[in-house]
Design a protein around this motif. Sequence first.
Motif, mmCIF file in Angstrom:
data_model
loop_
_atom_site.group_PDB
_atom_site.id
_atom_site.type_symbol
_atom_site.label_atom_id
_atom_site.label_comp_id
_atom_site.label_asym_id
_atom_site.label_seq_id
_atom_site.Cartn_x
_atom_site.Cartn_y
_atom_site.Cartn_z
ATOM 1 N N ILE A 278 -5.641 -55.129 -38.090
ATOM 2 C CA ILE A 278 -5.524 -54.141 -37.014
ATOM 3 C C ILE A 278 -6.802 -53.339 -36.831
ATOM 4 C CG2 ILE A 278 -4.329 -52.050 -36.262
ATOM 5 C CD1 ILE A 278 -1.800 -53.101 -37.535
ATOM 6 N N ALA A 279 -7.406 -52.906 -37.938
ATOM 7 C CA ALA A 279 -8.580 -52.035 -37.858
ATOM 8 C C ALA A 279 -9.713 -52.605 -36.989
ATOM 9 C CB ALA A 279 -9.093 -51.718 -39.267
ATOM 10 N N PRO A 280 -10.012 -53.929 -37.047
ATOM 11 C CA PRO A 280 -11.102 -54.444 -36.206
ATOM 12 C C PRO A 280 -10.852 -54.299 -34.709
ATOM 13 C CG PRO A 280 -10.594 -55.989 -37.976
ATOM 14 C CD PRO A 280 -9.511 -54.963 -37.982
ATOM 15 N N LEU A 281 -9.600 -54.073 -34.313
ATOM 16 C CA LEU A 281 -9.267 -53.971 -32.896
ATOM 17 C C LEU A 281 -9.283 -52.541 -32.386
ATOM 18 C CD1 LEU A 281 -6.229 -56.434 -32.857
ATOM 19 C CD2 LEU A 281 -8.624 -56.940 -32.357
ATOM 20 N N LEU A 282 -9.510 -51.577 -33.258
ATOM 21 C CA LEU A 282 -9.438 -50.176 -32.866
ATOM 22 C C LEU A 282 -10.819 -49.605 -32.560
ATOM 23 C CD1 LEU A 282 -6.774 -48.867 -35.422
ATOM 24 C CD2 LEU A 282 -6.443 -49.632 -33.073
ATOM 25 N N GLY A 283 -11.676 -50.434 -32.019
ATOM 26 C CA GLY A 283 -13.007 -49.977 -31.631
ATOM 27 C C GLY A 283 -13.128 -49.883 -30.126
ATOM 28 N N GLY A 284 -13.923 -50.790 -29.543
ATOM 29 C CA GLY A 284 -14.157 -50.751 -28.108
ATOM 30 C C GLY A 284 -12.910 -51.007 -27.286
ATOM 31 N N LYS A 285 -12.077 -51.961 -27.726
ATOM 32 C CA LYS A 285 -10.864 -52.274 -26.979
ATOM 33 C C LYS A 285 -9.711 -51.404 -27.496
ATOM 34 C CE LYS A 285 -12.228 -57.066 -26.109
ATOM 35 N NZ LYS A 285 -11.856 -58.489 -26.262
ATOM 36 N N GLN A 286 -9.878 -50.113 -27.327
ATOM 37 C CA GLN A 286 -8.946 -49.154 -27.897
ATOM 38 C C GLN A 286 -7.515 -49.362 -27.412
ATOM 39 O OE1 GLN A 286 -9.670 -46.925 -30.175
ATOM 40 N NE2 GLN A 286 -7.823 -45.662 -30.211
ATOM 41 N N ASN A 287 -7.345 -49.540 -26.117
ATOM 42 C CA ASN A 287 -5.993 -49.659 -25.567
ATOM 43 C C ASN A 287 -5.282 -50.902 -26.090
ATOM 44 O OD1 ASN A 287 -6.315 -47.317 -24.085
ATOM 45 N ND2 ASN A 287 -7.055 -48.394 -22.258
ATOM 46 N N GLU A 288 -5.998 -52.027 -26.108
ATOM 47 C CA GLU A 288 -5.390 -53.263 -26.597
ATOM 48 C C GLU A 288 -5.054 -53.142 -28.077
ATOM 49 O OE1 GLU A 288 -6.495 -58.001 -27.261
ATOM 50 O OE2 GLU A 288 -7.892 -56.656 -26.224
ATOM 51 N N GLY A 289 -5.973 -52.583 -28.856
ATOM 52 C CA GLY A 289 -5.738 -52.434 -30.281
ATOM 53 C C GLY A 289 -4.567 -51.526 -30.585
ATOM 54 N N MET A 290 -4.479 -50.410 -29.886
ATOM 55 C CA MET A 290 -3.374 -49.473 -30.103
ATOM 56 C C MET A 290 -2.046 -50.107 -29.728
ATOM 57 S SD MET A 290 -4.426 -46.619 -31.397
ATOM 58 C CE MET A 290 -3.170 -45.427 -30.978
ATOM 59 N N SER A 291 -2.038 -50.881 -28.655
ATOM 60 C CA SER A 291 -0.812 -51.553 -28.238
ATOM 61 C C SER A 291 -0.347 -52.555 -29.282
ATOM 62 C CB SER A 291 -1.035 -52.261 -26.897
ATOM 63 O OG SER A 291 0.099 -53.018 -26.529
ATOM 64 N N LEU A 292 -1.278 -53.345 -29.812
ATOM 65 C CA LEU A 292 -0.926 -54.328 -30.831
ATOM 66 C C LEU A 292 -0.463 -53.643 -32.119
ATOM 67 C CD1 LEU A 292 -3.813 -56.868 -30.238
ATOM 68 C CD2 LEU A 292 -1.378 -57.281 -29.837
ATOM 69 N N MET A 293 -1.088 -52.515 -32.458
ATOM 70 C CA MET A 293 -0.675 -51.777 -33.647
ATOM 71 C C MET A 293 0.758 -51.266 -33.489
ATOM 72 S SD MET A 293 -2.562 -48.607 -35.610
ATOM 73 C CE MET A 293 -2.238 -47.378 -34.334
ATOM 74 N N ARG A 294 1.087 -50.767 -32.311
ATOM 75 C CA ARG A 294 2.453 -50.291 -32.066
ATOM 76 C C ARG A 294 3.454 -51.440 -32.155
ATOM 77 N NH1 ARG A 294 -0.171 -46.621 -28.398
ATOM 78 N NH2 ARG A 294 -0.069 -48.157 -26.711
ATOM 79 N N GLN A 295 3.049 -52.622 -31.697
ATOM 80 C CA GLN A 295 3.947 -53.771 -31.785
ATOM 81 C C GLN A 295 4.201 -54.172 -33.238
ATOM 82 O OE1 GLN A 295 3.176 -57.099 -28.960
ATOM 83 N NE2 GLN A 295 1.688 -55.719 -28.020
ATOM 84 N N VAL A 296 3.157 -54.135 -34.054
ATOM 85 C CA VAL A 296 3.320 -54.443 -35.477
ATOM 86 C C VAL A 296 4.243 -53.417 -36.129
ATOM 87 C CG1 VAL A 296 2.140 -54.548 -37.701
ATOM 88 C CG2 VAL A 296 1.125 -55.651 -35.701
ATOM 89 N N ALA A 297 4.022 -52.144 -35.817
ATOM 90 C CA ALA A 297 4.861 -51.079 -36.383
ATOM 91 C C ALA A 297 6.320 -51.277 -36.004
ATOM 92 C CB ALA A 297 4.359 -49.723 -35.899
ATOM 93 N N ALA A 298 6.567 -51.584 -34.731
ATOM 94 C CA ALA A 298 7.952 -51.771 -34.271
ATOM 95 C C ALA A 298 8.590 -52.976 -34.948
ATOM 96 C CB ALA A 298 7.967 -51.940 -32.755
#
Length: 339
Positions: A213-233
């Motif tokens: 997850i961490a590699p996605l929380l840089g430039g593509k913030q929105n996509e990374g945050m969305s994927l993180m929320r999906q993993v959490a759910a």
Amino acid sequence: MVALLVGMCPGLDEGLLRSLRAADIRTVEDLVSSDIEDLAQKCSVSYKALFAVRRVLLAQHTAFPVSGADLYEELLSSTAILSTGNPSLDKLLDSGLYTGEITELTGGPGSGKSQVCFGVAVHIAYHLKQSVIYIDTTGGLTAGRLLQMLQTETNNRDEQMEALQRIHTFRLFDVCALLDCLYGLGGGGGLHMACVGGGSVKALIVDSVSAVIAPLLGGKQNEGMSLMRQVAAALKTMAKDFSVAVLVTNHVTRSGSGEAQPGLGMSWSHVPTTRILLERVESGASGRRSATLIKSSRQACLIKEDFDLQWWSRAEGGRGGAGGGGETSGKRKLDETDP
């Protein structure tokens, strides 16, 4: 909040909706919490018709009441506590890992997160006779390491193989593969089909959730945050719907004052029910680690315990007892007799 719209239920037409809005009633919550008799007079509508609309909206958009006794009975039947096999960690966790919850181990490189996960998996598979789903996102898990740890528990080859069969491993290196795996296990009875080694699946380990997850929380913030929320759910759904204890690992970052803090930010901080920070103990043997409780719904935070990473690799006779804690009110602690 749910906005009131035309056609949400019989009787809620455009005329009634205009009247309700004129009375500053714009959501379902506004309507169901209002005095219906007074509202009917303000809107110049039939009390009977407005009451009928309110009743339908209540049925559609609110949960049915559940008594405290029913909730307690559900807790008794669905919640179990799995010992980690290490008394110090069990003490911090109030006896062990709780099914239905997500527990997080966070720490820097070399802090022992993976080693703890290996030990927990072996303990649950061998001592508790339950199955474990182990998702490895870093490539650190090997069957040889698990077998080595099992060999310190028993010399019986058949028992070693049976325990290994209860640990079902998945090696995944990106967040989409992780989501596919979680959805696959959660749908179509996948979690139950995984129990080929005997015993039900009682633990799901993801080592490490931050690696994908961490590699996605840089430039593509929105996509990374969305994927993180999906993993959490997905993890929360697995924990609740299948009554499994979820254990994940996370990296650390440094605060402005230089203190270690869990990675993945504030959004992820609400996902784990319990968080433990692992750190090296500077003095003493190389395997010594400190574990600090930094988030818990059951115990005071900042409790610290020291333990030895080699605990799970010692012969049973040298441990001086294992388990760490007895039964907790309203819950049961798994042992070798549980199905």
